[in-house]
Write an enzyme that holds these catalytic residues in place. Structure first.
Site, PDB file in Angstrom:
ATOM      1  N   SER A  31      47.575  39.674  45.545  1.00 21.22           N
ATOM      2  CA  SER A  31      46.646  38.572  45.713  1.00 21.22           C
ATOM      3  C   SER A  31      47.063  37.390  46.900  1.00 21.22           C
ATOM      4  CB  SER A  31      46.608  37.728  44.347  1.00 21.22           C
ATOM      5  OG  SER A  31      46.330  36.392  44.623  1.00 21.22           O
ATOM      6  N   HIS A  56      42.711  40.509  47.757  1.00 19.77           N
ATOM      7  CA  HIS A  56      41.944  39.742  46.519  1.00 19.77           C
ATOM      8  C   HIS A  56      42.667  37.977  46.683  1.00 19.77           C
ATOM      9  CE1 HIS A  56      41.779  38.818  42.450  1.00 19.77           C
ATOM     10  NE2 HIS A  56      41.897  37.800  42.078  1.00 19.77           N
ATOM     11  N   ASP A  58      41.374  34.300  45.997  1.00 17.01           N
ATOM     12  CA  ASP A  58      40.906  33.098  44.897  1.00 17.01           C
ATOM     13  C   ASP A  58      40.449  32.161  44.834  1.00 17.01           C
ATOM     14  OD1 ASP A  58      42.742  34.664  41.778  1.00 17.01           O
ATOM     15  OD2 ASP A  58      44.483  34.804  43.515  1.00 17.01           O
ATOM     16  N   MET A  60      39.681  28.088  44.253  1.00 13.07           N
ATOM     17  CA  MET A  60      39.230  27.148  43.339  1.00 13.07           C
ATOM     18  C   MET A  60      38.859  26.330  44.334  1.00 13.07           C
ATOM     19  SD  MET A  60      43.067  27.657  41.633  1.00 13.07           S
ATOM     20  CE  MET A  60      43.716  30.027  41.429  1.00 13.07           C
ATOM     21  N   HIS A  89      37.479  36.215  43.477  1.00 13.01           N
ATOM     22  CA  HIS A  89      37.335  36.295  42.351  1.00 13.01           C
ATOM     23  C   HIS A  89      36.929  34.138  42.746  1.00 13.01           C
ATOM     24  CE1 HIS A  89      40.099  34.549  38.041  1.00 13.01           C
ATOM     25  NE2 HIS A  89      38.302  34.648  38.576  1.00 13.01           N
ATOM     26  N   MET A  91      36.610  30.635  41.062  1.00 14.80           N
ATOM     27  CA  MET A  91      37.289  29.540  39.971  1.00 14.80           C
ATOM     28  C   MET A  91      36.188  28.522  40.088  1.00 14.80           C
ATOM     29  SD  MET A  91      41.244  31.380  39.059  1.00 14.80           S
ATOM     30  CE  MET A  91      41.493  32.477  40.564  1.00 14.80           C
ATOM     31  N   MET A 160      41.119  38.675  32.418  1.00 11.18           N
ATOM     32  CA  MET A 160      42.824  37.631  32.712  1.00 11.18           C
ATOM     33  C   MET A 160      43.579  37.272  32.366  1.00 11.18           C
ATOM     34  SD  MET A 160      42.235  36.209  35.713  1.00 11.18           S
ATOM     35  CE  MET A 160      42.812  35.210  35.844  1.00 11.18           C
ATOM     36  N   ASP A 194      44.397  40.649  36.333  1.00 13.63           N
ATOM     37  CA  ASP A 194      45.652  39.093  37.094  1.00 13.63           C
ATOM     38  C   ASP A 194      45.888  38.868  36.496  1.00 13.63           C
ATOM     39  OD1 ASP A 194      45.570  37.743  38.996  1.00 13.63           O
ATOM     40  OD2 ASP A 194      42.827  36.815  38.956  1.00 13.63           O
TER      41      ASP A 194
END
Length: 243
Positions: A31, A56, A58, A60, A89, A91, A160, A194
């Protein structure tokens, strides 16, 4: 459509691959949320050298989760420097707004949260139509039943094992029954976990049936040892899965 380790150079063929349908391969996905954002290209090159399978990312928005991180422009910049599979990913609220942007940027896959969408089937179709793999994530308080109708249409489920939004949280072993349930329903499906994944917790996740492991702090808190840590994570997961 079968998940692959690396994104091919031709973006029009992102949804082809070579993974065995009956036995998803073990994949380690560092990540980059835990890395130095000023050195993403260098980190991507280092992760490839250290035999990581995916990157990976993230994403957000400060709304669906309280933290604010990166968007499609960063993915676009990173793609110029790596041919590794970029696992995004999201979010975010209204993830459907960003599908075309991430496809254009060079994302290999988009994971959206079932809690953030009203029409998952339509979003899955749009992700596929834009040449990416599609995955659904579920938060710790979300039941597996909410995603069962879509398991035949996606390439991966993300369970998650922490509350989404921040790195460095402790692994929630109570999520393993979800992994087992999904594995029993779809033996060939890639299941990602994750949150709090390290040399100890990866064994529990692999034993439950997870196949792709997002690791942040466990890797990036140990400069100079990335390759050995990734190798250890992989061997532990493979050993537990073979039992």
């Amino acid at each position: 459509r079968i998940l692959q380790k690396q994104a091919p150079s031709d973006a029009n063929h992102k949804t082809t691959g070579t993974t065995n349908m009956t036995q998803p391969q073990i994949l380690i996905a560092p990540s980059l949320l835990n890395s130095d954002f000023a050195k993403l290209a260098d980190t991507a090159a280092e992760m490839k050298r250290c035999k990581a399978d995916w990157l990976h990312m993230d994403v957000m928005d400060g709304h669906f989760v309280p933290n604010l991180t990166i968007g499609a422009p960063i993915i676009e910049s990173l793609r110029k420097h790596t041919d590794l599979y970029i696992d995004c990913h999201l979010m975010v609220t209204n993830p459907e707004k960003w599908v075309k942007d991430f496809a254009k940027a060079g994302a290999s896959s988009l994971t959206f949260h079932i809690e953030a969408v009203e029409n998952p089937a339509q979003l899955i179709k749009e992700i596929h139509d834009n040449g990416m793999h599609a995955a659904i994530a579920i938060k710790p308080n979300t039941s597996v039943e909410k995603i069962i109708p879509f398991l035949d249409s996606i390439e991966m489920v993300l369970v998650m094992t922490v509350e989404p939004g921040f790195g460095g949280q402790s692994f929630m072993e109570g999520m393993m029954p979800k992994v087992k349930q999904i594995r029993s329903l779809k033996p060939e499906l890639n299941i990602q976990v994750d949150g709090g994944i390290d040399a100890n917790t990866i064994s529990k996740a692999a034993e439950a049936g997870a196949t792709t492991f997002v690791a942040g702090s466990a890797i990036f808190k140990h400069p100079g040892k990335y390759e050995s840590i990734i190798a250890q994570l992989r061997s532990t997961a493979e050993e537990k899965r073979s039992k």
